[in-house]
Design a protein around this motif. Structure first.
Motif, short mmCIF file in Angstrom:
data_model
loop_
_atom_site.label_atom_id
_atom_site.label_comp_id
_atom_site.label_asym_id
_atom_site.label_seq_id
_atom_site.Cartn_x
_atom_site.Cartn_y
_atom_site.Cartn_z
N LEU A 90 0.93 -1.25 -0.16
CA LEU A 90 0.08 0.01 -0.10
C LEU A 90 0.86 1.23 0.05
N LEU A 91 1.89 1.23 0.91
CA LEU A 91 2.80 2.52 0.76
C LEU A 91 3.55 2.61 -0.49
N ASP A 92 3.97 1.48 -1.19
CA ASP A 92 4.49 1.88 -2.35
C ASP A 92 3.48 2.26 -3.36
N THR A 93 2.26 2.00 -3.18
CA THR A 93 1.38 2.43 -4.23
C THR A 93 1.08 3.96 -4.08
N LEU A 94 0.89 4.25 -2.84
CA LEU A 94 0.94 5.60 -2.62
C LEU A 94 2.00 6.38 -2.82
N TYR A 95 2.97 6.09 -2.84
CA TYR A 95 4.34 6.63 -3.08
C TYR A 95 4.38 6.99 -4.57
N LEU A 96 4.14 5.79 -5.38
CA LEU A 96 4.35 5.82 -6.95
C LEU A 96 3.21 6.58 -7.59
N ASN A 97 2.11 6.98 -6.74
CA ASN A 97 0.91 7.87 -7.37
C ASN A 97 0.76 8.74 -6.84
#
Length: 110
Positions: A80-87
């Motif tokens: 989830l953190l990766d998804t938020l960081y990359l978007n």
């Protein structure tokens, strides 16, 4: 296969979120993050998409077995953190609600 094309990589983003049941959608590509450049590959088993992250953010993954092979995959919260960081274009609650995250599942597995 995704961990082998780019050695410094682990499965994350939509693939991991779907794997853990955090989103209702099926995902037909394999999404990974890597310290290498963003790139995608068409393989006999489907498209593998790598997104670049800074080396300092390369953590929060574990080894799971898929088809009796070791696979590096993000832990649920890290996916989830990766998804938020990359978007980073997502700005408000409506954007986050649009992800359709099942927060109850995250609370039980995190």
């Amino acid at each position: 296969m995704a961990n082998r094309i780019y050695r410094n990589s682990y499965i994350s983003l939509w693939t991991a979120l779907s794997h853990y049941g955090l989103i209702p959608e099926g995902v037909y590509q394999t999404y990974s993050v890597s310290t290498h450049k963003t790139k995608s590959f068409e393989t006999p088993i489907g498209e593998i998409i790598y997104k670049h992250i800074k080396p300092a953010l390369f953590f929060g993954y574990r080894i799971e077995r898929w088809e009796n092979k070791p696979v590096l995959i993000a832990e649920p919260g890290k996916a989830l953190l990766d998804t938020l960081y990359l978007n980073s274009h997502w700005r408000d609650k409506a954007d986050i609600d649009g992800l359709r995250i099942d927060w109850s599942i995250l609370a039980n597995i995190a």
